[in-house]
Design a protein around this motif. Structure first.
Motif, PDB file in Angstrom:
ATOM      1  N   VAL A 120      28.537  46.760  44.114  1.00  0.00           N
ATOM      2  CA  VAL A 120      27.825  45.587  44.228  1.00  0.00           C
ATOM      3  C   VAL A 120      29.247  44.666  44.361  1.00  0.00           C
ATOM      4  O   VAL A 120      29.070  43.308  44.998  1.00  0.00           O
ATOM      5  CB  VAL A 120      27.224  45.090  42.846  1.00  0.00           C
ATOM      6  N   LEU A 121      30.471  44.896  43.944  1.00  0.00           N
ATOM      7  CA  LEU A 121      31.549  44.199  44.022  1.00  0.00           C
ATOM      8  C   LEU A 121      31.666  44.025  45.714  1.00  0.00           C
ATOM      9  O   LEU A 121      32.374  43.070  46.124  1.00  0.00           O
ATOM     10  CB  LEU A 121      32.611  44.623  43.347  1.00  0.00           C
ATOM     11  N   ILE A 122      31.671  45.084  46.437  1.00  0.00           N
ATOM     12  CA  ILE A 122      31.823  45.268  47.781  1.00  0.00           C
ATOM     13  C   ILE A 122      33.076  44.610  48.346  1.00  0.00           C
ATOM     14  O   ILE A 122      33.227  43.780  49.337  1.00  0.00           O
ATOM     15  CB  ILE A 122      30.496  44.638  48.477  1.00  0.00           C
ATOM     16  N   GLY A 123      34.141  44.848  47.640  1.00  0.00           N
ATOM     17  CA  GLY A 123      35.521  44.419  48.004  1.00  0.00           C
ATOM     18  C   GLY A 123      36.056  43.212  47.400  1.00  0.00           C
ATOM     19  O   GLY A 123      37.426  43.195  47.460  1.00  0.00           O
ATOM     20  N   ILE A 124      35.320  42.494  46.666  1.00  0.00           N
ATOM     21  CA  ILE A 124      35.852  41.505  45.805  1.00  0.00           C
ATOM     22  C   ILE A 124      36.447  42.146  44.348  1.00  0.00           C
ATOM     23  O   ILE A 124      35.796  42.806  43.704  1.00  0.00           O
ATOM     24  CB  ILE A 124      34.840  40.571  45.413  1.00  0.00           C
ATOM     25  N   ASP A 125      37.530  41.445  43.924  1.00  0.00           N
ATOM     26  CA  ASP A 125      38.293  41.738  42.659  1.00  0.00           C
ATOM     27  C   ASP A 125      38.174  40.415  41.837  1.00  0.00           C
ATOM     28  O   ASP A 125      39.045  39.756  41.989  1.00  0.00           O
ATOM     29  CB  ASP A 125      39.554  42.237  42.717  1.00  0.00           C
ATOM     30  N   PRO A 126      37.131  40.087  41.220  1.00  0.00           N
ATOM     31  CA  PRO A 126      37.161  38.652  40.440  1.00  0.00           C
ATOM     32  C   PRO A 126      37.965  38.574  39.387  1.00  0.00           C
ATOM     33  O   PRO A 126      38.497  39.300  38.836  1.00  0.00           O
ATOM     34  CB  PRO A 126      35.716  38.858  39.916  1.00  0.00           C
ATOM     35  N   GLU A 127      38.471  37.497  39.445  1.00  0.00           N
ATOM     36  CA  GLU A 127      39.599  37.207  38.321  1.00  0.00           C
ATOM     37  C   GLU A 127      39.028  36.427  37.331  1.00  0.00           C
ATOM     38  O   GLU A 127      39.358  36.459  36.162  1.00  0.00           O
ATOM     39  CB  GLU A 127      40.549  35.936  38.910  1.00  0.00           C
ATOM     40  N   GLY A 128      37.770  35.911  37.366  1.00  0.00           N
ATOM     41  CA  GLY A 128      37.152  35.111  36.191  1.00  0.00           C
ATOM     42  C   GLY A 128      36.049  36.124  35.450  1.00  0.00           C
ATOM     43  O   GLY A 128      36.079  37.006  35.987  1.00  0.00           O
ATOM     44  N   ILE A 129      35.905  35.601  34.529  1.00  0.00           N
ATOM     45  CA  ILE A 129      34.555  36.468  33.882  1.00  0.00           C
ATOM     46  C   ILE A 129      33.421  35.987  34.188  1.00  0.00           C
ATOM     47  O   ILE A 129      32.653  34.880  34.121  1.00  0.00           O
ATOM     48  CB  ILE A 129      34.748  35.940  32.136  1.00  0.00           C
ATOM     49  N   TRP A 130      32.717  36.875  34.877  1.00  0.00           N
ATOM     50  CA  TRP A 130      31.338  36.722  35.551  1.00  0.00           C
ATOM     51  C   TRP A 130      30.344  37.701  34.668  1.00  0.00           C
ATOM     52  O   TRP A 130      29.892  38.827  35.086  1.00  0.00           O
ATOM     53  CB  TRP A 130      31.346  37.120  37.223  1.00  0.00           C
ATOM     54  N   GLY A 131      29.822  37.357  33.845  1.00  0.00           N
ATOM     55  CA  GLY A 131      28.574  38.038  32.984  1.00  0.00           C
ATOM     56  C   GLY A 131      27.244  37.564  33.641  1.00  0.00           C
ATOM     57  O   GLY A 131      27.272  36.701  34.684  1.00  0.00           O
ATOM     58  N   GLN A 152      39.368  39.370  50.344  1.00  0.00           N
ATOM     59  CA  GLN A 152      40.258  39.906  49.170  1.00  0.00           C
ATOM     60  C   GLN A 152      41.609  40.328  49.683  1.00  0.00           C
ATOM     61  O   GLN A 152      42.658  39.963  48.841  1.00  0.00           O
ATOM     62  CB  GLN A 152      39.500  41.135  48.667  1.00  0.00           C
ATOM     63  N   LEU A 153      41.842  40.703  50.941  1.00  0.00           N
ATOM     64  CA  LEU A 153      43.182  40.820  51.376  1.00  0.00           C
ATOM     65  C   LEU A 153      44.123  39.646  52.063  1.00  0.00           C
ATOM     66  O   LEU A 153      45.118  39.728  52.416  1.00  0.00           O
ATOM     67  CB  LEU A 153      43.182  41.770  52.656  1.00  0.00           C
ATOM     68  N   GLY A 154      43.239  38.632  51.785  1.00  0.00           N
ATOM     69  CA  GLY A 154      44.090  37.234  52.037  1.00  0.00           C
ATOM     70  C   GLY A 154      43.578  36.610  53.429  1.00  0.00           C
ATOM     71  O   GLY A 154      44.419  35.645  53.698  1.00  0.00           O
ATOM     72  N   GLY A 166      37.777  30.928  45.884  1.00  0.00           N
ATOM     73  CA  GLY A 166      38.546  30.820  46.794  1.00  0.00           C
ATOM     74  C   GLY A 166      38.973  31.840  47.674  1.00  0.00           C
ATOM     75  O   GLY A 166      39.861  31.756  48.560  1.00  0.00           O
ATOM     76  N   VAL A 167      38.331  32.981  47.728  1.00  0.00           N
ATOM     77  CA  VAL A 167      38.505  34.268  48.247  1.00  0.00           C
ATOM     78  C   VAL A 167      37.787  34.184  49.792  1.00  0.00           C
ATOM     79  O   VAL A 167      38.185  34.532  50.579  1.00  0.00           O
ATOM     80  CB  VAL A 167      38.004  35.391  47.613  1.00  0.00           C
ATOM     81  N   VAL A 168      36.733  33.491  49.750  1.00  0.00           N
ATOM     82  CA  VAL A 168      35.728  33.446  50.755  1.00  0.00           C
ATOM     83  C   VAL A 168      35.707  31.943  51.209  1.00  0.00           C
ATOM     84  O   VAL A 168      35.404  31.123  50.173  1.00  0.00           O
ATOM     85  CB  VAL A 168      34.411  34.041  50.614  1.00  0.00           C
ATOM     86  N   SER A 169      35.674  31.606  52.434  1.00  0.00           N
ATOM     87  CA  SER A 169      35.989  30.013  52.743  1.00  0.00           C
ATOM     88  C   SER A 169      34.379  29.334  52.721  1.00  0.00           C
ATOM     89  O   SER A 169      34.326  28.256  52.228  1.00  0.00           O
ATOM     90  CB  SER A 169      36.477  29.791  54.239  1.00  0.00           C
ATOM     91  N   ALA A 170      33.398  30.069  53.329  1.00  0.00           N
ATOM     92  CA  ALA A 170      32.241  29.569  53.440  1.00  0.00           C
ATOM     93  C   ALA A 170      30.982  30.534  53.731  1.00  0.00           C
ATOM     94  O   ALA A 170      31.346  31.693  54.164  1.00  0.00           O
ATOM     95  CB  ALA A 170      31.930  28.642  54.557  1.00  0.00           C
TER      96      ALA A 170
END
Length: 271
Positions: free
Chosen positions: A41-52, A216-218, A239-243
């Motif tokens: 479900v993350l599908i490539g995202i490595d979240p920085e915040g706490i997402w409960g 995620q790769l910038g 801020g990883v995905v623009s829109a």
């Protein structure tokens, strides 16, 4: 000229927004899996915040218009068409900017059956505007973990849009492509582009792992997402995905054609 009012009416009529085909049960289950950091479900995202689950539900209510009430656990999900329209305008703005620069772009989809035509129309327009539509790693094999186990897929491009096909799907090119959430294909594509010394994309346009993996790769990434794909909206919030455009990503392919026209007109790319 397609007006916002016409697109809003279309979104509601074909259930791209408003009451959509995605169920509340499916969306909530995926929020729980995302909160547990399930890579499917993350599908490539490595979240920085706490997402409960509570934070995710609040985010999806803000970005999509789903119910913020955790007691609402069943029935169809809902997308606010005004949020879809606003996001389409932002999406078009990024296309307009990349077209102005004549910058290289990469398109990819994990939903080829419904969304290939939408992306292909954008790719055609950007190519006509002088942007190079990249197609690295054509024919490269990628092993993707599916619900049936590890399966080998082959990277392919149709009208400039990357997708994957199962290698045992029959005669090559006949099937529309495989449904995939994996970020592995875009990683392989970007690695091949870098290794080949060719241009790297200044914008990646897609969904699922294509947008999340690239972001995620910038790389700047924009995309489409349904109510059960929280990863893209978390990526946007961080801020990883623009829109990210909230809409049902699994209806008939013809239903997206007015959106292609609307986006191209807003991006000043219609002919």
């Amino acid at each position: 000229m397609v007006t916002p009012a016409e697109i809003r009416a279309h979104l509601l009529a074909v259930r791209l927004a408003g009451v959509v085909g995605t169920s509340r049960e499916v969306s909530l289950r995926r929020y729980r899996l995302f909160a547990a950091r399930d890579p499917r479900v993350l599908i490539g995202i490595d979240p920085e915040g706490i997402w409960g689950q509570r934070e995710l539900l609040a985010l999806m209510a803000e970005r999509c218009g789903v119910s913020a009430d955790p007691r609402h656990t069943a029935g169809p999900d809902v997308i606010d068409p005004e949020r879809t329209l606003a996001a389409l305008d932002a999406f078009a703005g990024r296309l307009r900017e990349v077209a102005r620069r004549g910058a290289p772009v990469l398109f990819g989809t994990g939903h080829p059956r419904p969304l290939l035509g939408f992306y292909a129309g954008l790719a055609d327009a950007l190519s006509a505007a002088g942007c190079e539509v990249l197609t690295p790693a054509q024919g490269r094999c990628v092993d993707i973990l599916t619900r049936f186990g590890l399966r080998t897929h082959r990277l392919d491009y149709v009208r400039g849009v990357a997708l994957v096909r199962e290698t045992d799907a029959g005669r090559p090119g006949c099937e529309p492509g495989a449904h995939s959430h994996s970020p592995l294909p875009v990683r392989v594509v970007l690695e091949a582009a870098a290794a080949g010394g060719g241009p790297l994309p200044e914008l990646v346009v897609g969904d699922h792992g294509w947008a999340c993996g690239a972001g995620q790769l910038g790389f700047e990434a924009i995309g489409l997402a349904d109510t059960d794909d929280p990863a893209l909206f978390v990526g946007e919030a961080e801020g990883v995905v623009s829109a990210v455009v909230p809409l049902d990503d699994g209806v008939r392919s013809s239903y997206y054609r007015p959106l292609t026209r609307y986006v191209l007109e807003r991006a000043c790319l219609s002919q």
